[in-house]
Design a protein around this motif. Structure first.
Motif, short mmCIF file in Angstrom:
data_model
loop_
_atom_site.label_atom_id
_atom_site.label_comp_id
_atom_site.label_asym_id
_atom_site.label_seq_id
_atom_site.Cartn_x
_atom_site.Cartn_y
_atom_site.Cartn_z
N ALA A 41 -2.86 -10.42 -3.33
CA ALA A 41 -2.44 -9.36 -2.57
C ALA A 41 -2.05 -8.14 -3.59
O ALA A 41 -1.98 -6.90 -2.99
CB ALA A 41 -1.18 -9.85 -1.83
N LYS A 74 1.73 2.99 -3.44
CA LYS A 74 0.89 3.98 -3.96
C LYS A 74 1.13 5.29 -3.73
O LYS A 74 1.14 6.11 -4.69
CB LYS A 74 -0.60 3.57 -3.61
CG LYS A 74 -1.30 2.32 -3.66
CD LYS A 74 -2.52 2.19 -3.20
CE LYS A 74 -3.08 0.86 -3.38
NZ LYS A 74 -4.69 0.78 -2.72
N THR A 82 0.82 -1.24 -0.08
CA THR A 82 0.03 0.09 -0.03
C THR A 82 0.96 1.15 0.01
O THR A 82 0.55 2.26 -0.53
CB THR A 82 -0.71 -0.07 1.07
OG1 THR A 82 -0.14 -0.39 2.41
CG2 THR A 82 -2.01 -0.94 1.24
N ASN A 117 -1.68 0.49 -6.61
CA ASN A 117 -2.26 1.33 -7.35
C ASN A 117 -2.49 0.95 -8.84
O ASN A 117 -3.72 1.23 -9.42
CB ASN A 117 -1.78 2.86 -7.20
CG ASN A 117 -2.51 3.83 -7.72
OD1 ASN A 117 -3.70 3.82 -7.94
ND2 ASN A 117 -1.70 4.94 -8.31
N ASN A 156 -9.03 -12.89 -2.08
CA ASN A 156 -7.97 -11.84 -1.29
C ASN A 156 -7.18 -12.89 -0.89
O ASN A 156 -7.30 -14.36 -0.87
CB ASN A 156 -8.66 -11.12 -0.15
CG ASN A 156 -9.65 -12.07 0.76
OD1 ASN A 156 -9.47 -13.00 0.97
ND2 ASN A 156 -10.41 -11.11 1.23
N GLN A 214 -3.73 -4.59 -4.24
CA GLN A 214 -3.79 -3.52 -3.23
C GLN A 214 -2.88 -2.43 -3.91
O GLN A 214 -3.02 -1.21 -3.58
CB GLN A 214 -2.88 -3.79 -1.92
CG GLN A 214 -3.73 -4.84 -1.37
CD GLN A 214 -2.66 -5.37 -0.10
OE1 GLN A 214 -2.32 -4.36 0.77
NE2 GLN A 214 -2.48 -6.52 0.29
#
Length: 645
Positions: A445, A421, A418, A450, A565, A448
């Motif tokens: 995974a 991003k 994350t 961007n 997920n 996540q």
């Protein structure tokens, strides 16, 4: 003219001399044997005799040039001869001249001689010319200690030998031979000119050397001739035709290290050229120092990466060993069947001499490495993930397009995805090597991130690549990214269609079986409202399809795919611990409730048993108290009075 002899004429220095060759009465017999056959042949040598007039005109010189001789003739009555010329003949062996003990100059240029011989008695010889013959070895020069000039060019000599005793030798010509290294010349203290043109290698220094010819010797490094810089006598050198002569620094470097030179490649050196050479060399040395510094940094980087690779290998072997111990119930010897040790291409080589001393100080190596090279951010080792928390400059962060992960667990990478991003908004290419990608669900995974346009998963250290359908699963799960390339191969429309066919039903089953309370956290705010609206039955099926399609077109992740997920091992363990804690709390609460209820029930049962007797006693005590009315009234008044006090 006799059949066993021949006659020829010599024209030397515009004078006409007639040398008559007569058949010598001596014959030398040679015999040979092949198999059981015996044969013998008689070889006769021509005898040369000059007239008294010819001897007076040119008593110490004899020229037999271009006479098509195949053997050396017997030269009779010429004991005082000092110069003998056999140029351009076909002579194969030196012989019949041992009687010419006053000979100073012997020219056998351009013949077919294969071995140096027959010269042991010529102790006065000063000049020996054996160029352009078929010699393969230097030998039989032990007695020629007064030799001043030795010409052996144009032969097939591969090694310099047997000339260390020639202390008077001043000129040595070994051009156009097969020399690969020039050594064994330590005793040539008088040598002033050495010609090594058209050979193969470098040369050692000499104390009195003045002129040195090294043209066309395949010298590619200045270090090969650096020893010549110590020669104070060297004044003329030729290096043209060598690879180093093509370098831009060639002339400046040679002049800087050999300040005593007067000529370079047959051209006189000016003072201006020396000054410019000094300036250029200083700049070159600065460049080399910077290059050396960069080389050290590269070497430190290489050693650090190797250290990280070894730590990773040890960690993987430890995990494999624990796994094998857990599965090996019969206490048999365990065999770790892991991948081969990670080895860098440069690791097998030894360190350069230049770096050996400097690198010794790098004993304490880092366990991780972070490097930005071009548009790629390289992360080696799990400790490198902490660098994402740095305060990256806007320019550097914006320039990063590719992020490469090596020697770390994928589960550790998931925790920082994350951050990519916000830290590196332009990153569109992810690379994974030695990251333990072992299951398809781990690719979930990556949703996540961007944006991803390219994905590279190296087979080394990522067993998931061996799965046949892994690329199709990636295309299906990350469909909203519109991946362009996977492992460098363009993604086609057919690949996308095939991925949908293979895994579409999987996403449908996962989403239909997932409870509503677990699906809500997977959706955004707008999608949650839509989901509540659908649950209330106010939506239509057609509306659902249109909304889902518009969401995909906008680049969003579909609800069905969002249900696929991935939870890391650590996250899963935390969840298990949380569930375990809740379970313990609930169990304790229920146990307390049950215990309290049991106690209440027990008390109630006891009360039911004791109540009749207790009721009788209460009635009896009340009747006894009010039996004497006056006493009872006084007692009540007394109680009231006591309460007021």
């Amino acid at each position: 003219e006799d059949s066993n002899g021949f006659e020829f004429r010599i024209n030397k220095e515009q004078s006409s001399f007639h040398n008559r060759l007569l058949q010598h009465d001596l014959e030398k017999n040679y015999s040979g044997r092949q198999g059981n056959d015996h044969s013998s042949s008689i070889t006769s040598f021509p005898v040369l005799q000059r007239t008294a007039e010819e001897k007076i005109l040119n008593s110490d010189r004899l020229t037999l040039e271009r006479q098509k001789l195949t053997v050396c003739p017997i030269i009779d009555g010429e004991d005082h001869l000092r110069l003998l010329n056999f140029q351009h003949n076909f002579i194969t062996r030196i012989q019949n001249i041992s009687n010419l003990q006053h000979l100073v100059f012997l020219d056998l240029y351009d013949n077919q001689i294969e071995e140096i011989s027959g010269l042991s008695t010529l102790r006065s010889l000063r000049v020996l010319l054996l160029g352009k013959n078929r010699l393969k070895k230097i030998s039989n020069l032990e007695n020629l200690k007064n030799l001043d000039v030795l010409d052996l060019h144009g032969n097939q000599i591969t090694k310099i030998e047997n000339i260390n005793h020639l202390g008077e030798l001043r000129v040595l010509n070994l051009a156009r031979n097969l020399l690969t290294i020039v050594d064994n010349i330590n005793g040539l203290d008088s040598l002033t000119e050495l010609n090594l043109r058209h050979n193969q290698k470098d040369v050692d220094t000499l104390p009195c050397l003045q002129r040195l010819f090294l043209s066309f010797n395949n010298i590619s490094s200045f270090e090969d001739i650096l020893c010549l810089a110590d020669s104070s006598s060297l004044s003329d050198i030729t290096l043209d035709g060598n690879p180093i002569a093509q370098e831009t620094w060639y002339k400046h470097t040679v002049l800087h290290h050999m300040m005593q030179l007067r000529q370079l490649d047959m051209k006189r050196i000016t003072e201006e050229e020396r000054r410019m050479a000094s300036v250029a060399v200083r700049k070159e040395e600065e460049r080399k120092r910077e290059s050396h510094k960069q080389t050290l940094l590269k070497e430190k980087k290489r050693l650090t990466i190797c250290n990280i690779a070894r730590q990773w290998e040890i960690q993987q072997n430890r995990v494999a060993l624990v796994g094998s111990l857990n599965t090996n119930k019969d206490n048999e010897p365990c065999q770790i069947n892991g991948s081969a040790a990670y080895v860098f291409p440069e690791e097998s080589r030894s360190l350069d001499t230049l770096l050996s001393s400097a690198v010794q100080g790098l004993s304490v190596l880092e366990s991780h490495l972070v490097e930005v090279e071009g548009d790629t951010l390289y992360l080696y080792g799990s400790g490198a993930l902490e660098c994402l928390d740095r305060n990256w400059s806007v320019q550097t962060a914006a320039a990063v397009v590719t992020v490469s992960f090596m020697f770390m667990e994928f589960d550790e990478i998931v925790q920082v995805l994350t951050k990519l991003k916000t830290k590196f908004p332009n990153s569109v290419h992810l690379k994974f090597k030695e990251t333990n990608l072992v299951a398809l669900q781990q690719f979930n995974a990556l949703a996540q991130v961007n944006r991803i346009e390219q994905l590279t998963v190296d087979p080394q250290g990522n067993p998931v690549v061996s799965f046949t359908l892994w690329k199709y699963y990636v295309l299906f799960r990350l469909n909203h990214f519109n991946l362009q390339k996977i492992n460098g191969i363009e993604v086609t429309q057919n690949d996308i269609v095939m991925a949908e066919r293979l895994f579409g039903i999987l996403a449908y089953v996962a989403s239909s079986e997932l409870p509503h309370y677990r699906m809500l956290p997977l959706l955004g705010e707008s999608r949650r409202k839509q989901f509540h609206y659908l649950l209330e039955g106010k939506g239509k099926k057609s509306g659902i399809g249109n909304e889902e399609g518009s969401d995909n077109r906008a680049g969003g992740e579909s609800t069905a795919r969002a249900t696929l997920n991935y939870s890391t091992k650590d996250f899963h363990m935390e969840k298990l611990e949380e569930i375990k804690g809740r379970r313990t709390l609930c169990q304790t609460y229920v146990e307390n409730l049950v215990k309290e209820a049991a106690d209440i029930n027990l008390k109630n049962e006891s009360l039911q048993k004791l109540w009749p007797q207790m009721f009788i006693e209460l009635v009896r005590d009340a009747v006894v108290e009010i039996r004497n009315k006056n006493s009872y009234m006084k007692l009540c008044l007394q109680r009231i009075a006591d309460q007021k006090e």
